[in-house]
Design an enzyme around this catalytic site. Structure first.
Site, PDB file in Angstrom:
ATOM      1  N   GLY A 175       0.824  -1.208   0.000  1.00 38.45           N
ATOM      2  CA  GLY A 175       0.000   0.000   0.000  1.00 38.45           C
ATOM      3  C   GLY A 175       0.854   1.251   0.000  1.00 38.45           C
ATOM      4  O   GLY A 175       2.024   1.236   0.394  1.00 38.45           O
ATOM      5  N   HIS A 217      -3.406   3.745  -2.440  1.00 34.41           N
ATOM      6  CA  HIS A 217      -3.471   2.411  -3.052  1.00 34.41           C
ATOM      7  C   HIS A 217      -3.289   1.364  -1.965  1.00 34.41           C
ATOM      8  O   HIS A 217      -2.352   1.465  -1.169  1.00 34.41           O
ATOM      9  CB  HIS A 217      -2.369   2.277  -4.100  1.00 34.41           C
ATOM     10  CG  HIS A 217      -2.200   0.896  -4.641  1.00 34.41           C
ATOM     11  ND1 HIS A 217      -3.246   0.191  -5.203  1.00 34.41           N
ATOM     12  CD2 HIS A 217      -1.118   0.070  -4.701  1.00 34.41           C
ATOM     13  CE1 HIS A 217      -2.801  -1.001  -5.591  1.00 34.41           C
ATOM     14  NE2 HIS A 217      -1.522  -1.102  -5.292  1.00 34.41           N
ATOM     15  N   HIS A 230      -4.133  -3.084  -0.960  1.00 38.35           N
ATOM     16  CA  HIS A 230      -4.628  -4.390  -1.393  1.00 38.35           C
ATOM     17  C   HIS A 230      -5.661  -4.869  -0.378  1.00 38.35           C
ATOM     18  O   HIS A 230      -5.686  -6.050  -0.012  1.00 38.35           O
ATOM     19  CB  HIS A 230      -3.487  -5.391  -1.531  1.00 38.35           C
ATOM     20  CG  HIS A 230      -2.560  -5.096  -2.674  1.00 38.35           C
ATOM     21  ND1 HIS A 230      -1.629  -5.998  -3.142  1.00 38.35           N
ATOM     22  CD2 HIS A 230      -2.419  -3.998  -3.461  1.00 38.35           C
ATOM     23  CE1 HIS A 230      -0.946  -5.464  -4.152  1.00 38.35           C
ATOM     24  NE2 HIS A 230      -1.408  -4.241  -4.355  1.00 38.35           N
ATOM     25  N   ASP A 235     -23.462   7.511  -1.212  1.00 41.27           N
ATOM     26  CA  ASP A 235     -22.972   8.718  -0.543  1.00 41.27           C
ATOM     27  C   ASP A 235     -21.594   9.123  -1.058  1.00 41.27           C
ATOM     28  O   ASP A 235     -21.224  10.296  -1.004  1.00 41.27           O
ATOM     29  CB  ASP A 235     -22.853   8.474   0.973  1.00 41.27           C
ATOM     30  CG  ASP A 235     -24.201   8.564   1.683  1.00 41.27           C
ATOM     31  OD1 ASP A 235     -25.121   9.200   1.147  1.00 41.27           O
ATOM     32  OD2 ASP A 235     -24.311   7.990   2.789  1.00 41.27           O
ATOM     33  N   HIS A 265      -5.500  -6.877  -9.810  1.00 44.02           N
ATOM     34  CA  HIS A 265      -4.546  -6.197  -8.924  1.00 44.02           C
ATOM     35  C   HIS A 265      -5.271  -5.724  -7.658  1.00 44.02           C
ATOM     36  O   HIS A 265      -5.448  -6.514  -6.744  1.00 44.02           O
ATOM     37  CB  HIS A 265      -3.867  -5.070  -9.711  1.00 44.02           C
ATOM     38  CG  HIS A 265      -2.811  -4.331  -8.953  1.00 44.02           C
ATOM     39  ND1 HIS A 265      -2.027  -3.359  -9.533  1.00 44.02           N
ATOM     40  CD2 HIS A 265      -2.407  -4.400  -7.666  1.00 44.02           C
ATOM     41  CE1 HIS A 265      -1.178  -2.879  -8.643  1.00 44.02           C
ATOM     42  NE2 HIS A 265      -1.396  -3.490  -7.507  1.00 44.02           N
ATOM     43  N   TYR A 294     -25.938  18.223   2.850  1.00 43.65           N
ATOM     44  CA  TYR A 294     -25.694  17.322   3.965  1.00 43.65           C
ATOM     45  C   TYR A 294     -24.659  17.936   4.912  1.00 43.65           C
ATOM     46  O   TYR A 294     -23.741  18.606   4.481  1.00 43.65           O
ATOM     47  CB  TYR A 294     -25.163  15.991   3.421  1.00 43.65           C
ATOM     48  CG  TYR A 294     -24.911  14.934   4.437  1.00 43.65           C
ATOM     49  CD1 TYR A 294     -25.918  14.049   4.822  1.00 43.65           C
ATOM     50  CD2 TYR A 294     -23.654  14.783   4.993  1.00 43.65           C
ATOM     51  CE1 TYR A 294     -25.676  13.056   5.753  1.00 43.65           C
ATOM     52  CE2 TYR A 294     -23.400  13.789   5.923  1.00 43.65           C
ATOM     53  CZ  TYR A 294     -24.417  12.934   6.298  1.00 43.65           C
ATOM     54  OH  TYR A 294     -24.163  11.947   7.215  1.00 43.65           O
TER      55      TYR A 294
HETATM   56 ZN   LIG Z   1      -0.570  -2.878  -5.635  1.00 37.99          ZN
END
Ligand SMILES: [Zn+2]
Length: 233
Positions: A28, A95, A97, A120, A169, A227
């Site tokens: 990540g 990013h 996983h 939302d 991925h 909201y």
């Molecule tokens: Zn990745």
């Protein structure tokens, strides 16, 4: 040191992904961008989160060249760069996983909008890219991942879905800041888990109506949003 506050924000966004259980080991990465300086701050590659500090965050330009930092940037930097070029209003990319969102990516299935939690945040199903070709994998893989996302959004013609599944991925998310991108990654994982449960309970479940989807998205986003509290963010 350049961009101290952006470094701290990017570090915090990366730690948020860990705290929320979206990241194992050093998987990540999150980044942020200073549009004024045209510089990106991104997690270093392969550094343990427990020891990560603002000075470890790597500063690069929009061509991915290191401007300041001793460490190598995350190997996914070229994907982040393409997203920053494609979406001029975003300030952060995340990013992970995370397991449920990644399961949908591995299945090559967009996440349908089965309820208002999804509506939302994301104005449409969370889309999935086509699989990369052999050539796209062989050369400039991370950049081609970014380009696949960009081409998909060119076709979709929307900037109201701040998340994507890369086929085979995992997800990428973005937002106005690194913190917002990490927040969207957390919400996406929750939405992906709920969608999985929905189909497990009722295989023939159908998405909510366009009216309900629009109502929930548009009351939180855009010019007519109402909201939350006035004068607060
Ligand atoms: Zn990745």
């Amino acid at each position: 040191m350049l961009l101290q506050s952006l470094r701290e924000e990017v570090l915090e966004a990366n730690l948020e992904l860990v705290r929320r259980g979206l990241v194992l080991y050093t998987f990540g990465n999150a980044s942020g961008i200073s549009r004024r300086d045209r510089l990106i701050a991104i997690k270093p590659s392969g550094v343990a989160y427990e020891t990560m500090a603002p000075e470890h965050i790597v500063i690069t330009d929009l061509d991915g060249r290191i401007v300041e930092g001793e460490l190598r940037p995350s190997s996914d930097l070229p994907t982040h760069v393409e997203l920053y070029k494609r979406f001029p209003n975003i300030g952060g990319v995340a990013h992970t996983h995370s397991e449920y969102a990644t399961a949908w990516a591995q299945a090559g299935r967009p996440i349908p909008c089965f309820g208002t939690t999804h509506a939302d945040y994301f104005h449409g199903p969370v889309p999935v890219t086509p699989r990369l070709t052999s050539d796209e994998i062989a050369t400039d893989y991370e950049r081609n991942t970014g380009l696949a996302i960009c081409h998909l959004f060119d076709q979709l013609g929307t900037d109201e879905i701040s998340a994507v599944l890369v086929a085979g991925h995992a997800p990428f998310c973005w937002g106005p800041s690194a913190a917002a991108a990490a927040h969207n990654a957390v919400i996406l994982e929750s939405v992906a888990r709920m969608a999985y449960y929905t189909i497990a309970i009722a295989a023939g479940a159908v998405p909510i109506s366009a009216e309900l989807h629009d109502k929930h998205f548009l009351r939180k986003h855009g010019k007519d949003a109402y909201y939350g509290q006035v004068n607060s963010k």
